[in-house]
Design a protein around this motif. Structure first.
Motif: not given
Length: 125
Positions: A46-54, A100-105
């Motif tokens: 959920l963190t990944i999905v909600s914090s990513s912009t695209s 895809a990983i390091t820069n994605v919260h």
């Protein structure tokens, strides 16, 4: 109105029987998500999905993580150590991995939660 044929009655009963199992399957899925071992993973997803912009970033992130985890747990566990160890390492400096990983919260935390560890290796850069 014509009386129902035996085949029609059987089909209706079969349909009723099939539909009775949908709710328990949903409840089972919810119970699985609420399992104490799954809850942290669910939060990270959920963190990944909600914090990513695209949407494409999210899809790319999950796709690459899935591939890395699959490789580490299959190819990384078979054969000699020299061959299999490359499937258990991820270079965070790789531009594709960074994007895809390091820069994605949350993505790096998800990788840690499934067993990856951070280590410095001069050989890998």
């Amino acid at each position: 109105m014509e009386p129902l044929m035996q085949e029609q009655k059987e089909e209706i009963l079969a349909h009723r029987h099939r539909t009775q199992y949908h709710l328990p399957q949903i409840q089972s899925s919810l119970q699985t998500l609420m399992h104490p071992l799954i809850q942290p993973l669910t939060k990270l997803f959920l963190t990944i999905v909600s914090s990513s912009t695209s949407r494409s970033t999210i899809i790319s992130s999950f796709s690459i993580m899935r591939k890395l985890i699959t490789n580490a747990t299959t190819k990384g566990q078979s054969g000699d150590d020299a061959t299999s160890s490359k499937f258990r390492r991820v270079r965070l400096s790789n531009p594709k991995i960074a994007g895809a990983i390091t820069n994605v919260h949350g993505a790096l935390d998800l990788m840690f939660s499934v067993g990856f560890v951070l280590s410095e290796n001069a050989e890998d850069g």
